[in-house]
Design an enzyme around this catalytic site. Structure first.
Site, PDB file in Angstrom:
ATOM      1  N   PHE A 112      44.822  22.729  19.122  1.00 39.95           N
ATOM      2  CA  PHE A 112      44.800  21.413  17.939  1.00 39.95           C
ATOM      3  C   PHE A 112      43.354  21.394  18.067  1.00 39.95           C
ATOM      4  O   PHE A 112      42.562  20.886  17.544  1.00 39.95           O
ATOM      5  CB  PHE A 112      45.045  20.286  17.947  1.00 39.95           C
ATOM      6  CG  PHE A 112      45.047  19.335  19.771  1.00 39.95           C
ATOM      7  CD1 PHE A 112      44.047  18.180  19.292  1.00 39.95           C
ATOM      8  CD2 PHE A 112      46.087  19.890  20.875  1.00 39.95           C
ATOM      9  CE1 PHE A 112      44.249  17.542  20.528  1.00 39.95           C
ATOM     10  CE2 PHE A 112      45.578  19.058  21.946  1.00 39.95           C
ATOM     11  CZ  PHE A 112      45.000  17.600  21.989  1.00 39.95           C
ATOM     12  N   LYS A 113      42.803  21.753  19.511  1.00 42.09           N
ATOM     13  CA  LYS A 113      41.333  21.552  20.101  1.00 42.09           C
ATOM     14  C   LYS A 113      40.470  22.161  19.156  1.00 42.09           C
ATOM     15  O   LYS A 113      39.069  21.442  18.393  1.00 42.09           O
ATOM     16  CB  LYS A 113      40.483  21.788  20.998  1.00 42.09           C
ATOM     17  CG  LYS A 113      42.032  21.408  22.325  1.00 42.09           C
ATOM     18  CD  LYS A 113      41.836  20.037  22.100  1.00 42.09           C
ATOM     19  CE  LYS A 113      42.347  19.255  23.525  1.00 42.09           C
ATOM     20  NZ  LYS A 113      42.119  19.624  24.949  1.00 42.09           N
TER      21      LYS A 113
END
Length: 497
Positions: A112-113
């Site tokens: 998700f980064k």
């Protein structure tokens, strides 16, 4: 819009300066002086909008010193099919009538980064141009596994920027480590630290506030910035996908306009769930945030007792990105919950620094309890959830997402809250293939199997394609092999420069 320090120790600044600095030089974190609100009509109209269009809506109200053209260019370069395999960028997978998985792992590094770190380089370069900085930017990153590779991928070969990533040696998965140490780019360095993530993070934050060391770096022609979620430029793009998730519900007519939903977020440094809270402050209809932790359950204990206590054993788990005892972004959250009371923040964080713990007041605790719940999952429970979800729904999840699902199940059983609930899937299962394969079918896992062969075994077993960012990982050449002790971090930075 202007930004202020959580500790009341810095003048008001605009968003470009906030993104350039990374964190408050004297300690503390930048937050918006006032959180902008969106009308329910604007939120409802998002149902027919793309991820990119929603990104423009969200970023434009926070980054008011960026022009429309600058934001549009950054969004176009960050969120396209070259970077994200899914057309929707963050698609939702329905498990059952009240449980939905928000897939945040379709970016280049399978975590998700990417949703923040694909756009941050453009925002930072624009910020440097706006404030007319002469020095090159040196980005220091502490990572528990995912931020490191996402930051390296976003900033590699960007002119005027150098990036050094520190990760805990033996504290990340083999796939995570190999992603980092094979990164190309003339401006990248990766260092394995003989310690845990908190050691890496604390060292980096101390360096930012070390005036003498900053002067040394300045003489070399650099100034520091951050790609961790202590940098507002890392956090604000994460607000986008909470609005997109709600828009998807509206579009599919799973909810009516104004209906509230829950979010369950696997949480380590508190940045992801904090982005959801800012979306709520802006007007997103949210009923509850379920903060999910692994065996390093400092946040679960905090939500249950009001006491934040890091004085405990640090455990290395199968969900390593959550192996954190000092959740940096909790400071921002408490600042918001106390009505921007910097005196309380200074008092609590001085206690944390001196005693390793602090206790919030009853009024703040009661306000938090209205919206947040803390739950956790053990190692055995995490593996059991991975297996159960695969067997029941033919759906493969990573251990962090499994922690989130277990936390939600526990919340539902205790509350019987039937509100539709979104669980953030923070990483692709192939980033933790050995854990996932062992949970699904232990007989297929052997100590003799190479880590990268496990990817193939998992693909054979489940029929789920290996994430593009992890294909051919074993064949990549190792570019970085440096390591150091915690107390050698300053020395190795100077040596590299």
């Amino acid at each position: 819009m202007e930004y202020i320090s959580t500790r009341g120790n810095y003048q008001k600044v605009n968003s470009a300066e906030v993104i350039r600095l990374g964190m408050v030089p004297a300690g503390g974190l930048f937050v918006p002086e006032d959180v902008p609100s969106l009308s329910q009509e604007v939120i409802y109209q998002m149902k027919d909008k793309s991820y990119q269009e929603i990104a423009k809506e969200v970023l434009s109200v926070f980054l008011t010193d960026y022009t429309n053209k600058e934001l549009e260019n950054a969004i176009k370069e960050a969120y396209n099919m070259n970077n994200f395999a899914a057309k929707e960028v963050t698609p939702i997978h329905k498990l059952n009538d009240r449980t939905y998985i928000l897939e945040l792992w379709h970016g280049p590094t399978a975590a998700f980064k990417d949703l923040a770190l694909q756009i941050l380089p453009y925002l930072l370069v624009q910020a440097i141009n706006k404030v007319e900085v002469d020095e090159d930017i040196l980005i220091l990153v502490a990572t528990s596994g995912d931020t490191g590779k996402a930051a390296l991928e976003g900033f590699k070969d960007v002119d005027g920027i150098e990036i050094i990533v520190f990760y805990p040696q033996d504290g990340v998965s083999k796939a995570q480590e190999h992603q980092m140490i094979t990164t190309t780019g003339d401006n990248t360095e990766v260092i394995a630290v003989k310690g845990n993530f908190d050691d890496c993070q604390s060292s980096v934050k101390e360096i930012f506030g070390d005036e003498e060391f900053n002067e040394i770096i300045a003489k070399e022609g650099y100034q520091f910035s951050s790609a961790n979620s202590i940098n507002w430029g890392r956090l604000v793009p994460q607000i986008i996908y909470y609005f997109k998730a709600y828009a998807n519900f509206l579009n599919q007519e799973d909810i009516k306009p104004g209906d509230k939903i829950n979010f369950t977020v696997p949480t380590g440094n508190f940045g992801n769930i904090l982005a959801g809270y800012y979306a709520y402050q802006m007007g997103l209809p949210v009923n509850k945030f379920i903060c999910a932790s692994n065996d390093n359950k400092v946040l679960t204990d905090f939500f249950n007792t009001g006491i934040y206590n890091k004085n405990r054993e640090f455990k290395e788990t199968i969900s390593p990105s959550m192996d954190i005892l000092i959740s940096s972004n909790l400071e921002r959250f408490l600042f918001e919950m106390t009505g921007h009371d910097s005196n309380k923040i200074n008092e609590w964080y001085q206690q944390l620094n001196e005693e390793g713990k602090f206790e919030i007041d009853n009024k703040t605790k009661e306000k938090i309890d209205q919206l947040f719940v803390g739950k956790f999952a053990t190692e055995a429970e995490t593996k059991e959830i991975i297996k159960d979800i695969y067997q029941e729904y033919d759906y493969v999840i990573d251990p962090h997402t499994a922690v989130g699902i277990k936390a939600y199940k526990e919340y539902f059983n205790s509350s019987e809250d039937k509100t539709k609930t979104v669980i953030d899937a923070t990483a692709n299962p192939y980033k933790f293939s050995s854990t996932v394969l062992e949970a699904i079918d232990e007989s297929l896992l052997s100590s003799k199997i190479d880590e990268f062969k496990i990817l193939e075994k998992l693909e054979e077993k489940t029929g789920v394609d290996i994430h593009p960012g992890l294909q051919g990982l074993a064949e990549l050449q190792i570019k970085h092999n440096l390591n150091c002790q915690v107390d050698e971090i300053r020395a190795i930075i100077k040596k590299l420069l």
